[in-house]
Write a protein that holds these residues in place. Structure first.
Motif, PDB file in Angstrom:
ATOM      1  N   UNK A  45       0.819  -1.218   0.000  1.00 35.28           N
ATOM      2  CA  UNK A  45       0.000   0.000   0.000  1.00 35.28           C
ATOM      3  C   UNK A  45       0.852   1.267   0.000  1.00 35.28           C
ATOM      4  N   UNK A  46       2.129   1.155   0.390  1.00 36.96           N
ATOM      5  CA  UNK A  46       2.993   2.331   0.485  1.00 36.96           C
ATOM      6  C   UNK A  46       3.738   2.609  -0.808  1.00 36.96           C
ATOM      7  N   UNK A  47       3.602   1.734  -1.779  1.00 36.03           N
ATOM      8  CA  UNK A  47       4.206   1.928  -3.103  1.00 36.03           C
ATOM      9  C   UNK A  47       3.242   1.369  -4.139  1.00 36.03           C
ATOM     10  N   UNK A 280       8.113   7.770  -3.305  1.00 39.39           N
ATOM     11  CA  UNK A 280       7.486   7.135  -2.144  1.00 39.39           C
ATOM     12  C   UNK A 280       7.985   7.838  -0.886  1.00 39.39           C
ATOM     13  N   UNK A 281       7.444   7.438   0.229  1.00 37.37           N
ATOM     14  CA  UNK A 281       7.927   7.951   1.520  1.00 37.37           C
ATOM     15  C   UNK A 281       8.944   7.015   2.149  1.00 37.37           C
ATOM     16  N   UNK A 282       9.406   6.032   1.360  1.00 37.19           N
ATOM     17  CA  UNK A 282      10.305   5.000   1.906  1.00 37.19           C
ATOM     18  C   UNK A 282      11.754   5.225   1.529  1.00 37.19           C
ATOM     19  N   UNK A 283      12.068   6.394   0.980  1.00 35.34           N
ATOM     20  CA  UNK A 283      13.447   6.644   0.597  1.00 35.34           C
ATOM     21  C   UNK A 283      13.835   5.918  -0.673  1.00 35.34           C
ATOM     22  N   UNK A 284      15.145   5.703  -0.847  1.00 38.75           N
ATOM     23  CA  UNK A 284      15.641   5.212  -2.126  1.00 38.75           C
ATOM     24  C   UNK A 284      15.197   3.785  -2.440  1.00 38.75           C
ATOM     25  N   UNK A 285      14.942   2.978  -1.416  1.00 36.50           N
ATOM     26  CA  UNK A 285      14.485   1.612  -1.724  1.00 36.50           C
ATOM     27  C   UNK A 285      13.097   1.638  -2.352  1.00 36.50           C
ATOM     28  N   UNK A 286      12.189   2.388  -1.774  1.00 37.15           N
ATOM     29  CA  UNK A 286      10.856   2.509  -2.344  1.00 37.15           C
ATOM     30  C   UNK A 286      10.886   3.174  -3.704  1.00 37.15           C
ATOM     31  N   UNK A 337       8.387   2.492   7.455  1.00 35.36           N
ATOM     32  CA  UNK A 337       7.000   2.788   7.803  1.00 35.36           C
ATOM     33  C   UNK A 337       6.153   1.537   7.918  1.00 35.36           C
ATOM     34  N   UNK A 338       4.970   1.554   7.299  1.00 38.64           N
ATOM     35  CA  UNK A 338       4.031   0.432   7.379  1.00 38.64           C
ATOM     36  C   UNK A 338       4.303  -0.647   6.327  1.00 38.64           C
TER      37      UNK A 338
END
Length: 502
Positions: A45-47, A280-286, A337-338
């Protein structure tokens, strides 16, 4: 009479060419370190990954699909040979390792080439090159061209290892002969700064293992000097791969083709290009996941523009489970995050637990395969025999010894999966229906927990889990099921001692 014979011969040749051209093109899109839960079509859901979702929504989406091993080199070896990697003692290779697949070993590209396919590998290789004494300034061989590929455009090993260059067929791209490459994995060569000596030059910190020569602001494993004009920029590599894939497709439209498109994303070092930073809000991995999805979409679009999509099978998957901190402090952990990279499963890359090898697996063939979800137990090792079955190639007695012909399952026509499915990590595990057995080890490999903060999944005691009731592999039921444990242990021993399983 002579004229009639020529006409008949011409018709036969036309018929043969036509038959060859009706064979489907095959594209394997192999992502690096992509976990079961890293795609929106698998619950993220975050990506958002709309292009991969298109494949999943229009093809056969597997919920129990596996790579063969919890690390990259062994999975790639098994995918291309149909042979378990433990038979070769295959492990994650250093950047200067010799070619892992011997030239006399039957391979998936070699089998397809034998049957009229044009073959290419584009992307990350990490299966070794040469015979142990590679001259990076000359002809780099043997390599992919010696084991069945007609064309190759490669990151020679992987992005966190030197040499940080692209290799096209046998030669380094853009190399200045006046600035020769030197590589050493034991001692420093040249005067290039290193991450250990010059941390102030780094985009983000690394551990000492990844702290050697700095290329593009990131320190790598191993020492490199020279080859400055040939050194890649991580940000542009995905586009270079895409362009080479497009060219290969354009040049191969008159014959069936096989393209093994091996992403470097989302492996470390993660350096997505500017348009994807902050996606994304997950940085470079996302953000690297979003970049991977974009490149996948562009590849699909090109097949559609050329009118090839309905005659092209796309297999989309990953070489092993997810990993967050794998040598670089790029905030993948802090910004998670989640998001759950492994979905509901326990473990990660390197682990014997299910998340080590259970990965997104999609087979897409528009106009031929019905869209559906399948819970059949499948493995990449079986793609070799399954494609052979599809095109009518009879495997010889020692070809792809661990691969089972299961095209009807990959096509979603059958629900029958593997009776037994081997998973390789620091030990061997075996799936049988919903049961998961992990072979005991003499001692636990502490480095996985200490260096990677990942559960190894190993124990000095046998482990048995019922995934139908315990998807998180929390309750070891081996002691209460000794008869089943003995059966599964016996099957592992049979596999170990018997290479030809067909």
């Amino acid at each position: 009479m002579k004229k009639l014979s020529l006409i008949i011969l011409s018709l036969l040749l036309i018929s043969l060419v036509s038959a060859q051209n009706t064979r489907p093109n095959i594209v394997i899109i192999y992502v690096d370190d992509l976990g079961y839960g890293d795609l929106s079509c698998y619950g993220a859901t975050e990506v958002q990954t709309p292009n991969v979702d298109k494949l999943a929504n229009g093809g056969v989406k597997f919920t129990d699909g596996h790579c063969s091993a919890a690390t990259c080199t062994p999975s790639r070896y098994s995918l291309l040979t149909g042979r378990y990697a433990f038979r070769k003692d295959a492990a994650v290779l250093p950047g200067d390792a010799p070619l892992l697949i011997s030239a006399d070993r039957p391979t998936l590209p070699g089998m397809l080439k034998q049957n009229g396919y044009r073959t290419a590998v584009i992307g990350k290789w990490h299966l070794g090159l040469g015979n142990g004494d590679v001259d990076w300034n000359g002809k780099v061989a043997p390599g992919p061209l010696e084991i069945g590929f007609d064309y190759s455009y490669l990151i020679p090993s992987t992005g966190d290892r030197v040499p940080s260059v692209m290799l096209e067929n046998h030669h380094v791209v853009g190399l200045d002969p006046e600035d020769p490459i030197k590589i050493n994995y034991k001692k420093k060569v040249g005067n290039d700064p290193t991450g250990i000596e010059n941390p102030e030059l780094l985009r983000y910190p690394s551990d000492t293992f990844h702290g050697k020569t700095i290329v593009n602001g990131v320190s790598r494993i191993g020492y490199m000097s020279g080859g400055n004009s040939a050194r890649f920029r991580d940000e542009t590599v995905p586009y270079q791969m895409l362009n080479k894939a497009r060219l290969f497709i354009d040049e191969s439209q008159e014959e069936p083709f096989f393209l093994y498109f091996a992403f470097h994303d989302i492996h470390v070092p993660r350096l997505p290009d500017a348009p994807f930073i902050g996606a994304t809000n997950m940085g470079v991995r996302g953000d690297a996941i979003v970049q991977m999805d974009y490149i996948t979409g562009e590849l699909i679009n090109h097949l559609e523009k050329r009118g090839l999509s309905e005659n092209t099978i796309i297999v989309f998957s990953s070489d092993n489970g997810p990993v967050l901190d794998d040598g670089y402090s790029d905030e993948a952990v802090e910004l998670l995050g989640k998001h759950k990279p492994a979905g509901p499963f326990r473990g990660n890359k390197y682990s014997a637990y299910e998340a080590g090898t259970r990965v997104p697996t999609i087979v897409y063939w528009p106009g031929t395969l019905e869209a559906k979800e399948s819970d059949a137990l499948v493995t990449h090792t079986d793609l070799y025999a399954s494609f052979a079955e599809l095109i009518g190639h009879q495997l010889n007695e020692t070809e792809a010894p661990d691969s089972e012909a299961m095209w009807s399952t990959f096509a979603g026509e059958s629900k029958k999966g593997r009776e037994f499915l081997l998973e390789e990590s620091v030990t061997l595990s075996l799936r049988h229906g919903n049961y998961k057995y992990i072979h005991p080890t003499k001692k636990n490999p502490s480095w996985i927990k200490v260096e990677k903060n990942i559960e190894s999944g190993t124990s000095i005691e046998p482990q048995l889990f019922d995934l139908s009731k315990d998807i998180g592999e929390k309750v070891n039921i081996a002691a209460k099921n000794k008869k089943l444990v003995k059966k599964l242990q016996k099957e592992i021993e049979r596999i170990q001692n018997n290479e030809v399983t067909r």
